[in-house]
Design an enzyme around this catalytic site. Structure first.
Site, PDB file in Angstrom:
ATOM      1  N   ARG A 316      23.356 -36.047   7.826  1.00  0.00           N
ATOM      2  CA  ARG A 316      24.291 -37.165   7.723  1.00  0.00           C
ATOM      3  C   ARG A 316      25.270 -37.176   8.903  1.00  0.00           C
ATOM      4  O   ARG A 316      25.685 -38.235   9.367  1.00  0.00           O
ATOM      5  CB  ARG A 316      25.048 -37.155   6.388  1.00  0.00           C
ATOM      6  CG  ARG A 316      25.842 -38.417   6.143  1.00  0.00           C
ATOM      7  CD  ARG A 316      26.409 -38.498   4.734  1.00  0.00           C
ATOM      8  NE  ARG A 316      25.488 -39.088   3.780  1.00  0.00           N
ATOM      9  CZ  ARG A 316      25.391 -40.392   3.521  1.00  0.00           C
ATOM     10  NH1 ARG A 316      26.169 -41.262   4.148  1.00  0.00           N
ATOM     11  NH2 ARG A 316      24.526 -40.840   2.651  1.00  0.00           N
ATOM     12  N   GLU A 719      33.541 -42.609  -0.145  1.00  0.00           N
ATOM     13  CA  GLU A 719      33.638 -41.833   1.095  1.00  0.00           C
ATOM     14  C   GLU A 719      34.091 -42.609   2.326  1.00  0.00           C
ATOM     15  O   GLU A 719      34.886 -42.086   3.117  1.00  0.00           O
ATOM     16  CB  GLU A 719      32.276 -41.183   1.393  1.00  0.00           C
ATOM     17  CG  GLU A 719      31.850 -40.191   0.342  1.00  0.00           C
ATOM     18  CD  GLU A 719      30.405 -39.777   0.504  1.00  0.00           C
ATOM     19  OE1 GLU A 719      30.156 -38.645   0.926  1.00  0.00           O
ATOM     20  OE2 GLU A 719      29.525 -40.610   0.220  1.00  0.00           O
TER      21      GLU A 719
END
Ligand SMILES: Cc1cc2nc3c(=O)[nH]c(=O)nc-3n(C[C@H](O)[C@H](O)[C@H](O)COP(=O)(O)OP(=O)(O)OC[C@H]3O[C@@H](n4cnc5c(N)ncnc54)[C@H](O)[C@@H]3O)c2cc1C
Ligand code: FES
Ligand code: FES
Lengths: 765, 486
Positions: A316, A719
């Site tokens: 990620r 997030e």
């Protein structure tokens, strides 16, 4: 005349537990009423970063008052295994310890203090082994927890040679402790036979269930895990709780009594994983306008002693090393470094923040080198909409709205005017300088491991018309239960007060994924919506046959159902359906469409969509001491069509402040022996209410529904806004640069502590 | 001698005879009262999750102060009302204005910090009639929230003053509490015994000296904000505790012509207004010492006796030229504060001695006198100093007549920069001489490197603080910095 239900989608209703929160009635795992023979556990943690365990002597500990069970790795009936991706990660150290803080022995006693005293009486003999503490140590020795991974687009090597300018750099990005206010805790209650009930403060009950079953050597149908709420999670309660749950469960089996294991703050911070720290190196080629022609970046992640989720986290990080920028030629290389420190784990953003800060620093470097406003360089490199939209992992960006967000925010924050004011201020101020920065965010939504993108819900309608809902998502403060209940209220067109969401429970919805990756509402909201639609259809079918109307004539609105000419109360219809023997219970199941990622080829579509946002921040920096203050932050953030704006704003602000803490005052410090020295709030500082921007202006982007078919066209919000705080770090860097020569790129590390600031100014050499 | 303590838990009277004297109020609430609304987030006074409010009778009126239940020992509750989050709403479930505004402003997410915030806000609510941002922040920096980002909580802190009451803690309710508290006040000294433990709360100075003489190993207990940590963090047992709370001589505060005298048992909160008026620089740094919860309990005497090299009162008091009075059955002596600190965590106190008073000369009030204290830490509030520098200067005709420079965090004890002082004495107060002095100062100490900062950072900043002091005392800018309260 259609009156609206109360608490439907897009209403800013308060958190479903708000009243319980403020009155002290909300029950957390440690508050659950204890049994009269409750035991409490304590752990012996390794004092060494790397050592062989030569001998464990428990004889004195057994003699301590109150002791009922003591276990080591040798006592595990099943497998000593808590690795979420790779095998070989243990709950209790076996043979060797690989970080200072690794649990070795667990004791259950009548009270916590007796358990602690018994732990102090345990004697362990170690043979100390050499330890790699820093990323540099690890790189030098080539230690890794898993294989390296590379994303590649174009040919960066030859493209670099064509570029007019090439600069390179390297900087450190610190880790971060989650500092959820509620520490890790698990409470195991032995049932009859092999039955085991575990109350766990976990974001991932199914994984706790799996690990406990494995650990005890029993099938998963014997283990039930329940969590009503957590006092914060932030990723820290995704994999870590399994360790506590396994230990508590085994102690419970050994003692035949319920056992609670609650970590105090120090043990929690020493023993459990954190956000990965990174060492980022880059080489970037660009033209006179600041357009990037080629980028090579190496992301070395400090993973700790085992992999845990590190490979996905590093993936990620790589997936966000482009942020909003089109990189025609890029080689992005990730190294998962093994160190003898606690294994780092998921933390809000999951590697994304570190990846994104890397490229933002590159943009800043390019702008300073060219003596341009960094905003111009950023805009120039944005992804296009029709073209210039291929990412380094070969997903096409289809929903780019960053140019609009940028324009709106630069206007509303009066960026250019304030840029001038900052320059004027700095010209006349010798020791105190201002800094101003803009930074954009593009964050990919979905678990990048595709199979995890599934969710389930269980729904009953009782004959009185009240709705019971259970889904696989966990509540950690993010308002998931509230939002999902709003979705169900909207589907049935009944008031929110008629819906109860109950504690997450592995016996109600099986095989769930972690509540993580911001996907809670996207996935569980959809699953609940699907369940609601199934039951609603049954009610419609019933009404059609009962009242001989067409399906279109059955309309749910404001706690009623119009059936042809008739108006029936929702509960009345439900009661009638019940008497007509209609099943009023179902499950709903959702899996995210379109996504896939071929890790071998490093190509695919790991994300269903992207969430966007941007921030402008202004700071004041003291060049004599390195202290600073955030003067103002303007935020514009994209949540698609909001299900609950108050909750979404709460996520945006909370994430932003958490991100600002990560990049400023939150410093993890290990000494040369690998001891974490910042393991409590006295030594590890997270922001207080005085540290937020003096002037904070947060807006949700209006009229911007998700292009993808998500629940009510909303977007994930947990997030992405954390990375808005990059603007704070960049603003500090901007102020620092006005203490330096024009064109110079100050070497600021993260976190930008006052010391890091003075160092970047050059005062410490 | 009494051998029981009496207090209220919310409205309910309690009487305890035998109780673990090291038991914290947090443990007591959760395990004995089964009031689980009060949370543990750290057990070291740093997160505020355990915040409760003490209600006390002062001159017949109720006063309220927020404290950290995690480091407050149960015997200290004697004679007080302990107010918990469970005690704010009415019996019919009507929310208190603080609670109501927290709900309406979306002030809770995970809710774990919330009871603590509610209690800090409740204390603020009782002490004010409206909120201003700075004082509200002062009241809340001792409460950490990891979820909300604080904005909604600050909003709630403003809104609560316009919410209707719920009947709790209004005049009528308070009147009933006052009656109940009056019944449990006691003039008599206290002596609790529990297995090997003893807890004394003498009411007379002579009694205190006798006890200290009899139990030289006993721990004197002032606010307990240092002592509490020995129990909760280091798992130590403190078998004999002697509380200073009821000895009135230790709680006096007098402003004389030439000096201000602080009793060693005066809390930071109690000293605030006098210090603000007399020694503003000292006041400013004390506002950054711990949090409201800590300052409501912590004493300057405790800070000095604890002798931490990074205690925040010492540098300021040394620079101010303070002296301390020390007393035992053998008699009284007086020492300049700088001579009180012998070595790392070692003071001049003998086992039978106590610190009674701190004498601060009022020199700073003279013309051409300057006094500043700079605390450097990673976080503005509730953080321990990386270093703390205090500067006192008296100029005569542009020259340095008198200067005292004292630092915390630069050596094993709080220390004066004697060489730098010597260099500066008599010279012109100009940037040129200050720059020379900075070079000296940079090398005067050999500080440690630790997680708060490297030795190099400490050296450089110690000198830069002198520079800052110069800038603030020689130009029109009285403040050169980014962070101050006002
Ligand atoms: C969360 C938190 C934050 C803090 N922040 C700061 C900070 O920013 N700066 C700072 O300097 N300190 C800080 N402290 C430390 C502490 O609050 C102070 O040192 C405080 O002044 C101690 O006073 P007390 O009355 O609580 O002392 P106590 O804990 O009661 O006593 C401390 C010591 O002094 C002895 N003692 C007390 N009174 C006397 C006396 N009259 N004569 C002889 N001996 C005596 C006691 O026996 C004990 O050994 C913090 C503490 C906490 C828990
Ligand atoms: S529990 Fe953190 S301050 Fe008391
Ligand atoms: S609401 Fe979770 S810590 Fe404050």
């Amino acid at each position: 005349m259609h009156k609206k239900i109360s608490g439907g989608v897009s209403e800013s209703v308060v958190h479903d537990s708000a009243i319980r929160h403020v009155t002290g009635q909300a029950v957390y795992t440690d508050d659950i009423a204890e049994s009269y023979h409750q035991l409490h556990a304590a752990l012996l943690l390794s004092p060494h970063a790397h050592a062989r365990i030569v001998k464990i002597d428990l004889s004195k500990a057994w003699k301590c008052p109150g002791v009922e069970a003591i276990i080591t790795a040798d006592d595990i009936p099943g497998v000593n295994e808590v690795g979420p991706i790779f095998p070989g990660e243990t709950a209790l150290a076996s043979g060797v310890v690989q970080y200072a803080g690794e649990p070795i022995v667990a004791v259950a006693a009548k009270s916590e203090s007796e358990a602690k005293r018994a732990v102090a009486a345990i004697e362990v003999e170690y043979e100390v082994l050499p330890a790699a503490i820093s990323i540099e140590d690890s790189l030098a020795q080539g230690l890794k927890v898993a294989a390296e991974h590379t994303l590649k687009v174009g040919d960066s090597q030859s493209a670099l040679k064509q570029c007019e300018h090439v600069v390179s750099g390297e900087f450190h990005i610190g880790g971060q402790d989650h500092f959820y206010l509620e520490g890790q805790v698990a409470s195991a209650v032995l049932g009859e036979g092999q039955e085991m009930l575990v109350y766990s403060s976990t974001q991932h009950p199914s994984e706790v269930q799996k690990m406990v079953a494995q650990f005890l050597g029993i099938p998963r149908n014997q283990v039930r895990v329940e969590v009503r709420r957590m006092g914060g999670g932030f990723g820290g309660k995704e994999t870590q709780p399994a360790i506590l749950a396994c230990i508590a469960a085994l102690l419970s089996v050994k003692s035949q009594k319920p056992v609670k294991l609650r970590l105090n703050r120090d043990d929690d911070m020493i023993m459990t994983g954190k956000r990965h720290h990174f060492l980022t190196r880059y080489k970037v080629g660009f033209d006179n306008e600041g357009r990037i022609g080629a980028l090579e970046m190496v992301l070395a992640a400090g993973c700790g002693q085992v992999a845990d989720l590190s490979t996905s986290i590093l993936d990620r990080a790589l997936f966000h090393s482009d942020n909003c920028y089109f990189l025609p030629n890029a080689t992005l290389h990730g190294i998962p470094c093994k160190t003898n420190t606690v294994s780092n784990t998921a933390f809000r953003g999951f590697g994304g923040p570190q990846g994104m800060l890397g490229i933002e620093n590159v943009m800043d470097h390019v702008a300073r080198y060219l003596k341009m406003d960094p905003v111009q360089v950023r805009i120039r490199n944005y992804y296009g909409t029709a073209d210039k939209n291929l990412t380094p992992y070969h997903q096409t960006v289809e929903d780019n709205i960053i140019p609009e967000i940028t324009e709106q925010l630069l206007n509303s924050s009066q960026y250019f005017l304030r840029r001038k004011e900052v320059e004027e201020f700095n010209a006349s101020s010798r020791f105190i300088k201002k800094g101003l920065a803009f930074s954009p965010v593009k964050f990919g939504i979905s678990f990048t491991t595709s199979f995890l993108n599934q969710a389930g819900a269980l729904m009953h309608i009782y004959a009185d018309g009240s709705v019971y809902l259970n889904h696989g998502g966990t509540e950690m403060g993010q308002g998931l239960f509230t939002k999902v209940a709003q979705i169900v209220a909207e589907e049935f067109q009944i008031d929110l007060s008629r819906i109860r969401v109950s504690a997450t429970d592995t016996a109600k919805v099986p095989n769930t994924s972690a509540t993580a990756a911001s996907s809670g509402t996207d996935m569980n909201g959809k699953a609940a919506q699907i369940a609601a639609r199934i039951l609603k259809q049954r009610l419609i079918d019933f009404a059609v046959s009962e009242f001989k109307v067409k399906p279109e004539e059955v309309i749910f609105h404001n706690n009623r159902v119009t059936v042809g000419e008739r108006r029936i109360g929702f509960s009345e219809l439900v009661n009638m359906a019940h008497h007509a023997r209609v099943s009023l219970s179902t499950t709903g199941f959702y899996k995210t469409p379109k996504i896939f990622y071929d890790r071998g080829k490093a190509k695919g579509r790991p994300f269903l969509y992207f969430a966007y946002g941007a921030c402008v921040s202004e700071v004041l920096v003291d060049g004599l001491t390195g202290e600073y203050r955030i003067l103002r932050s303007d935020i514009l953030h994209d949540v698609g069509t909001s299900i609950n704006e108050a909750i979404d704003i709460g996520q945006i602000e909370g994430a932003f402040v958490q991100g600002a803490g990560w990049l400023t005052m939150e410093e993890l410090y290990w000494d040369s022996k690998g001891h974490l020295k910042t393991h409590a709030p006295s030594t590890y500082k997270i922001p207080t209410c005085r540290d937020i921007p003096l002037d904070l202006r947060v807006e949700i982007l209006k009229d911007s529904p998700n292009q993808e078919d998500t629940v009510y066209r909303s977007k994930a919000v947990g997030e992405p806004p954390l990375m808005l705080a990059n603007a704070v770090w960049l603003a500090i860097k901007d102020a620092v640069s006005s203490f330096c020569a024009p064109g110079e790129n100050p070497n600021l590390n993260a976190p930008a502590t006052p010391e890091a600031v003075l160092k970047a100014i050059g005062s410490l050499s | 001698m009494r051998n029981t303590i009496r207090f209220l838990v919310n409205d309910e009277p309690r009487e305890l005879r035998s109780i673990d004297t090291n038991l914290t109020v947090l443990q007591y609430l959760r395990s004995v009262e089964k009031y689980c609304g009060t949370k543990e987030g750290c057990a070291e006074g740093d997160c505020g999750a355990c915040t409760v409010v003490l209600g006390e009778l002062r001159q017949g009126k109720m006063v309220y102060r927020a404290i950290n239940a995690c480091i407050y020992f149960v015997p200290m509750l004697d004679g007080k009302q302990l107010i918990t989050v469970e005690g704010l709403a009415s019996n019919e479930g009507q929310l208190h204005p603080v609670q109501k505004s927290m709900v309406e402003c979306h002030g809770s997410q995970c809710g774990y910090c919330t009871p603590g915030f509610v209690m800090s806000m409740f204390a603020y609510y009782k002490q004010n009639t409206e909120a201003d941002r700075t004082s509200l922040e002062n009241a809340l920096v001792g409460n950490l929230c990891r979820c909300t980002g604080y904005r909604p909580i600050l909003d709630a802190g403003k809104q609560m003053f316009s919410e209707p009451g719920c009947g709790r803690f209004d005049d009528r309710h308070e009147h009933r509490i006052v009656q109940k508290l009056k019944e449990i006040q006691a003039e008599e000294s206290l002596h609790l015994e529990h297995s090997d433990q003893q807890f004394f709360a003498p009411t007379k100075l002579e009694e205190l000296l006798e006890l200290k003489n009899r139990f030289p190993e006993a721990h004197l207990l002032a606010g307990g904000t240092d002592l509490g940590l020995l129990v909760t963090k280091l798992n130590r047992r403190l078998p004999v505790l002697i509380s200073l709370e009821k000895v009135s001589e230790l709680h006096t505060l007098s402003v004389l012509d030439s000096e201000v005298i602080l009793g060693a048992g005066v809390t930071y909160a109690e000293a605030e207004s006098v210090l603000k008026q007399e020694f503003f620089g000292f006041y400013e740094v004390l506002l950054r010492l711990g949090s409201v919860q800590i300052r409501n309990l912590g004493t300057i005497g405790g800070n000095l006796a604890n002798a931490s090299p990074i205690g925040d009162s010492a540098p300021a008091l040394i620079a101010l030229g303070a002296e301390v009075s020390i007393l035992s059955m053998r008699g009284e002596r007086k020492l300049p504060l700088q001579d009180f600190f012998l070595d790392y965590r070692k003071t001049a106190l003998q086992p039978d001695e106590i610190l009674t008073r701190i004498h601060i000369p009022r020199q700073v009030q003279e013309t051409d006198s300057f006094f500043r204290v700079y605390k450097i830490s990673k976080r503005f509030d509730q953080d321990i100093s990386t270093l703390c520098g205090a500067f006192y200067l008296r100029k005569v005709k542009g020259r340095v007549e008198e200067i005292r420079i004292a630092f915390g965090g630069m050596a094993a004890t709080p220390k004066r920069a004697l060489q730098t002082e010597k260099f500066l004495r008599g010279v012109e107060w100009s940037e040129k001489t200050v720059e020379l002095a900075m070079e000296l100062l940079r090398e005067e100490f050999t500080p440690l490197s630790d997680f708060r900062g490297s030795a190099q950072y400490r050296k450089v900043v110690s000198a830069n603080l002198l520079h800052k002091f110069f800038l603030e005392t020689s130009s029109s800018e009285s403040r050169v910095g980014v962070l101050h309260h006002a």
